[in-house]
Design a protein around this motif. Sequence first.
Motif, PDB file in Angstrom:
ATOM      1  N   LEU A  96       0.826  -1.205   0.000  1.00  0.00           N
ATOM      2  CA  LEU A  96       0.000   0.000   0.000  1.00  0.00           C
ATOM      3  C   LEU A  96       0.859   1.254   0.000  1.00  0.00           C
ATOM      4  O   LEU A  96       1.777   1.397   0.811  1.00  0.00           O
ATOM      5  CB  LEU A  96      -0.905   0.002   1.237  1.00  0.00           C
ATOM      6  CG  LEU A  96      -1.838   1.208   1.416  1.00  0.00           C
ATOM      7  CD1 LEU A  96      -2.883   1.241   0.307  1.00  0.00           C
ATOM      8  CD2 LEU A  96      -2.511   1.161   2.783  1.00  0.00           C
ATOM      9  N   HIS A  97       0.554   2.160  -0.923  1.00  0.00           N
ATOM     10  CA  HIS A  97       1.142   3.500  -0.939  1.00  0.00           C
ATOM     11  C   HIS A  97       0.096   4.452  -0.369  1.00  0.00           C
ATOM     12  O   HIS A  97      -1.093   4.296  -0.622  1.00  0.00           O
ATOM     13  CB  HIS A  97       1.500   3.891  -2.377  1.00  0.00           C
ATOM     14  CG  HIS A  97       2.269   5.166  -2.492  1.00  0.00           C
ATOM     15  ND1 HIS A  97       1.675   6.388  -2.676  1.00  0.00           N
ATOM     16  CD2 HIS A  97       3.604   5.415  -2.437  1.00  0.00           C
ATOM     17  CE1 HIS A  97       2.595   7.331  -2.750  1.00  0.00           C
ATOM     18  NE2 HIS A  97       3.781   6.759  -2.610  1.00  0.00           N
ATOM     19  N   VAL A 108      -1.944   4.252  10.708  1.00  0.00           N
ATOM     20  CA  VAL A 108      -0.999   3.609  11.632  1.00  0.00           C
ATOM     21  C   VAL A 108      -1.587   3.428  13.034  1.00  0.00           C
ATOM     22  O   VAL A 108      -1.399   2.373  13.650  1.00  0.00           O
ATOM     23  CB  VAL A 108       0.332   4.385  11.669  1.00  0.00           C
ATOM     24  CG1 VAL A 108       1.241   3.857  12.775  1.00  0.00           C
ATOM     25  CG2 VAL A 108       1.048   4.275  10.311  1.00  0.00           C
ATOM     26  N   PRO A 109      -2.322   4.409  13.566  1.00  0.00           N
ATOM     27  CA  PRO A 109      -2.932   4.173  14.881  1.00  0.00           C
ATOM     28  C   PRO A 109      -3.945   3.027  14.895  1.00  0.00           C
ATOM     29  O   PRO A 109      -4.295   2.542  15.980  1.00  0.00           O
ATOM     30  CB  PRO A 109      -3.634   5.512  15.182  1.00  0.00           C
ATOM     31  CG  PRO A 109      -2.865   6.515  14.395  1.00  0.00           C
ATOM     32  CD  PRO A 109      -2.487   5.803  13.131  1.00  0.00           C
ATOM     33  N   ARG A 110      -4.399   2.591  13.736  1.00  0.00           N
ATOM     34  CA  ARG A 110      -5.364   1.497  13.656  1.00  0.00           C
ATOM     35  C   ARG A 110      -4.735   0.180  13.216  1.00  0.00           C
ATOM     36  O   ARG A 110      -5.450  -0.802  12.993  1.00  0.00           O
ATOM     37  CB  ARG A 110      -6.474   1.855  12.662  1.00  0.00           C
ATOM     38  CG  ARG A 110      -7.447   2.914  13.173  1.00  0.00           C
ATOM     39  CD  ARG A 110      -8.370   3.374  12.043  1.00  0.00           C
ATOM     40  NE  ARG A 110      -9.508   4.112  12.555  1.00  0.00           N
ATOM     41  CZ  ARG A 110      -9.471   5.384  12.925  1.00  0.00           C
ATOM     42  NH1 ARG A 110      -8.318   6.049  12.836  1.00  0.00           N
ATOM     43  NH2 ARG A 110     -10.547   5.992  13.377  1.00  0.00           N
ATOM     44  N   THR A 116      -5.524  -7.470  13.749  1.00  0.00           N
ATOM     45  CA  THR A 116      -6.304  -8.361  14.603  1.00  0.00           C
ATOM     46  C   THR A 116      -7.576  -8.814  13.900  1.00  0.00           C
ATOM     47  O   THR A 116      -7.952  -9.992  13.940  1.00  0.00           O
ATOM     48  CB  THR A 116      -6.668  -7.670  15.927  1.00  0.00           C
ATOM     49  OG1 THR A 116      -5.465  -7.332  16.626  1.00  0.00           O
ATOM     50  CG2 THR A 116      -7.520  -8.580  16.799  1.00  0.00           C
ATOM     51  N   GLU A 117      -8.257  -7.875  13.242  1.00  0.00           N
ATOM     52  CA  GLU A 117      -9.523  -8.184  12.594  1.00  0.00           C
ATOM     53  C   GLU A 117      -9.345  -8.856  11.237  1.00  0.00           C
ATOM     54  O   GLU A 117     -10.307  -9.437  10.706  1.00  0.00           O
ATOM     55  CB  GLU A 117     -10.350  -6.908  12.437  1.00  0.00           C
ATOM     56  CG  GLU A 117     -10.748  -6.287  13.768  1.00  0.00           C
ATOM     57  CD  GLU A 117     -11.531  -4.997  13.606  1.00  0.00           C
ATOM     58  OE1 GLU A 117     -11.775  -4.596  12.449  1.00  0.00           O
ATOM     59  OE2 GLU A 117     -11.900  -4.399  14.635  1.00  0.00           O
ATOM     60  N   CYS A 118      -8.155  -8.766  10.670  1.00  0.00           N
ATOM     61  CA  CYS A 118      -7.884  -9.375   9.358  1.00  0.00           C
ATOM     62  C   CYS A 118      -6.692 -10.320   9.486  1.00  0.00           C
ATOM     63  O   CYS A 118      -5.604 -10.034   8.960  1.00  0.00           O
ATOM     64  CB  CYS A 118      -7.614  -8.302   8.304  1.00  0.00           C
ATOM     65  SG  CYS A 118      -8.923  -7.091   8.123  1.00  0.00           S
ATOM     66  N   PRO A 119      -6.855 -11.443  10.190  1.00  0.00           N
ATOM     67  CA  PRO A 119      -5.740 -12.374  10.359  1.00  0.00           C
ATOM     68  C   PRO A 119      -5.242 -12.890   9.014  1.00  0.00           C
ATOM     69  O   PRO A 119      -6.032 -13.180   8.113  1.00  0.00           O
ATOM     70  CB  PRO A 119      -6.345 -13.504  11.203  1.00  0.00           C
ATOM     71  CG  PRO A 119      -7.823 -13.402  10.984  1.00  0.00           C
ATOM     72  CD  PRO A 119      -8.113 -11.950  10.790  1.00  0.00           C
ATOM     73  N   GLY A 120      -3.940 -12.978   8.879  1.00  0.00           N
ATOM     74  CA  GLY A 120      -3.357 -13.440   7.626  1.00  0.00           C
ATOM     75  C   GLY A 120      -2.979 -12.311   6.689  1.00  0.00           C
ATOM     76  O   GLY A 120      -2.284 -12.536   5.687  1.00  0.00           O
ATOM     77  N   LEU A 121      -3.420 -11.065   6.992  1.00  0.00           N
ATOM     78  CA  LEU A 121      -3.061  -9.935   6.142  1.00  0.00           C
ATOM     79  C   LEU A 121      -1.697  -9.401   6.557  1.00  0.00           C
ATOM     80  O   LEU A 121      -1.445  -9.127   7.735  1.00  0.00           O
ATOM     81  CB  LEU A 121      -4.103  -8.828   6.251  1.00  0.00           C
ATOM     82  CG  LEU A 121      -3.839  -7.595   5.371  1.00  0.00           C
ATOM     83  CD1 LEU A 121      -3.972  -7.951   3.894  1.00  0.00           C
ATOM     84  CD2 LEU A 121      -4.803  -6.457   5.737  1.00  0.00           C
ATOM     85  N   GLU A 122      -0.812  -9.264   5.588  1.00  0.00           N
ATOM     86  CA  GLU A 122       0.514  -8.685   5.823  1.00  0.00           C
ATOM     87  C   GLU A 122       0.596  -7.379   5.058  1.00  0.00           C
ATOM     88  O   GLU A 122       0.452  -7.356   3.836  1.00  0.00           O
ATOM     89  CB  GLU A 122       1.604  -9.649   5.339  1.00  0.00           C
ATOM     90  CG  GLU A 122       3.021  -9.128   5.531  1.00  0.00           C
ATOM     91  CD  GLU A 122       4.062 -10.087   4.988  1.00  0.00           C
ATOM     92  OE1 GLU A 122       5.128  -9.626   4.559  1.00  0.00           O
ATOM     93  OE2 GLU A 122       3.791 -11.307   4.979  1.00  0.00           O
ATOM     94  N   LEU A 123       0.803  -6.285   5.778  1.00  0.00           N
ATOM     95  CA  LEU A 123       0.787  -4.953   5.168  1.00  0.00           C
ATOM     96  C   LEU A 123       2.198  -4.424   4.994  1.00  0.00           C
ATOM     97  O   LEU A 123       2.998  -4.426   5.933  1.00  0.00           O
ATOM     98  CB  LEU A 123      -0.013  -3.986   6.043  1.00  0.00           C
ATOM     99  CG  LEU A 123      -0.134  -2.545   5.515  1.00  0.00           C
ATOM    100  CD1 LEU A 123      -0.926  -2.517   4.214  1.00  0.00           C
ATOM    101  CD2 LEU A 123      -0.768  -1.645   6.564  1.00  0.00           C
ATOM    102  N   PHE A 139       3.144  -1.590  -6.095  1.00  0.00           N
ATOM    103  CA  PHE A 139       2.081  -1.363  -5.128  1.00  0.00           C
ATOM    104  C   PHE A 139       0.778  -1.950  -5.652  1.00  0.00           C
ATOM    105  O   PHE A 139       0.549  -2.025  -6.859  1.00  0.00           O
ATOM    106  CB  PHE A 139       1.888   0.135  -4.860  1.00  0.00           C
ATOM    107  CG  PHE A 139       3.062   0.789  -4.185  1.00  0.00           C
ATOM    108  CD1 PHE A 139       3.327   0.546  -2.847  1.00  0.00           C
ATOM    109  CD2 PHE A 139       3.899   1.641  -4.898  1.00  0.00           C
ATOM    110  CE1 PHE A 139       4.411   1.143  -2.228  1.00  0.00           C
ATOM    111  CE2 PHE A 139       4.982   2.237  -4.283  1.00  0.00           C
ATOM    112  CZ  PHE A 139       5.236   1.983  -2.940  1.00  0.00           C
ATOM    113  N   ASP A 140      -0.087  -2.342  -4.694  1.00  0.00           N
ATOM    114  CA  ASP A 140      -1.406  -2.851  -5.040  1.00  0.00           C
ATOM    115  C   ASP A 140      -2.460  -1.757  -5.024  1.00  0.00           C
ATOM    116  O   ASP A 140      -3.459  -1.838  -5.744  1.00  0.00           O
ATOM    117  CB  ASP A 140      -1.830  -3.947  -4.056  1.00  0.00           C
ATOM    118  CG  ASP A 140      -0.887  -5.133  -4.063  1.00  0.00           C
ATOM    119  OD1 ASP A 140      -0.628  -5.659  -5.158  1.00  0.00           O
ATOM    120  OD2 ASP A 140      -0.407  -5.534  -2.979  1.00  0.00           O
ATOM    121  N   ALA A 141      -2.269  -0.750  -4.178  1.00  0.00           N
ATOM    122  CA  ALA A 141      -3.269   0.304  -4.013  1.00  0.00           C
ATOM    123  C   ALA A 141      -2.595   1.567  -3.524  1.00  0.00           C
ATOM    124  O   ALA A 141      -1.469   1.545  -3.006  1.00  0.00           O
ATOM    125  CB  ALA A 141      -4.359  -0.138  -3.038  1.00  0.00           C
TER     126      ALA A 141
END
Length: 326
Positions: A96-97, A108-110, A116-123, A139-141
């Motif tokens: 992500l850009h 970032v504060p979230r 936690t709410e999106c297990p398996g997501l690597e940002l 980048f994807d988005a």
Amino acid sequence: MLRNLHLTALRAFEAATRTGSFRLAADDLGLTPSAVSHAIRGLERDLGTVLFEREGRSIRLTPEGETLMRHVERGFGELHLGLGSVAARKPQLLKLHCAPSFAAQWLVPRLRRLLTECPGLELRLATGTDYTKFLADEFDADIVYGVPPTGDYGSLKQGLIVLPLGTEVVTPLCAPSLAAAIRSPGDLLQQILIESDNKNVRWPAWFAANGLVAPLPNGPRFDRSFMSLSAAADEIGVALESTLLAEREIASGRLVRPLEGVSEDVFYTGHWLVFPRSRRYAPSMVTFIGWLTRELGLNINLEALEGSPAGQIAPPPARAKTLTDR
């Protein structure tokens, strides 16, 4: 006819529509430009129609090509989703850009809640004020400030989806110690006003919405909202910023809205999510967009974009908040 269609030809067609070039499609697929061109000509022959208008080295989809593009993208997207659902579980990478202030003040504060709410997501997050070109899968988005002119994305402009990320409230913000001296819009004429150089809504527009002429600049100038907000919280002056970006400071009491319910605030769409159409079925994108829209309280149906050539949902126009709106 359909039995004779080859998957390689459809892959060449999808890559050409996504990149806007036979040469870039060839680079993406590891083929030669002549091989891509030959595959697409064979597809056009099998379908009995012309899919691209060729003008020198540039290409443009015909109406028939636009129709096929939507179905091919959806087909490949569903295939990726299906493969992802049955493959061994592994991290879903999202590259992500993002506009710097949105990243620092809102995203970032979230991050803990997102992961936690999106297990398996690597940002993987990078920031900058430029617009990413979505070349070489860098980048994807992209979360950008201000609706991006599609020309900034070159040949990809017809293959993008552009989503508004809600309406923001722009209002004066200051430290509690300064608030007592600010009872009306005119009181700001006696205050140090912090300038944000790259904002779409600045002090002259706010004063005009409140029937006043803005004073000459008399305060520090910043090119990032997060610096203006930090300066305001440190009692340097009054900032004109989005309450979306100032959520943490307002919630903690470091910043207050001294003229809430008294002045005319400005509403506008400040941030937009931009990504290639071809990525909208990727598992990481589906997961992130679902979380992002829930977090912002938005209701966005990506399927509704199928009929929009630019893939864009228009936001409501910016407006001043009137007394009847309060």
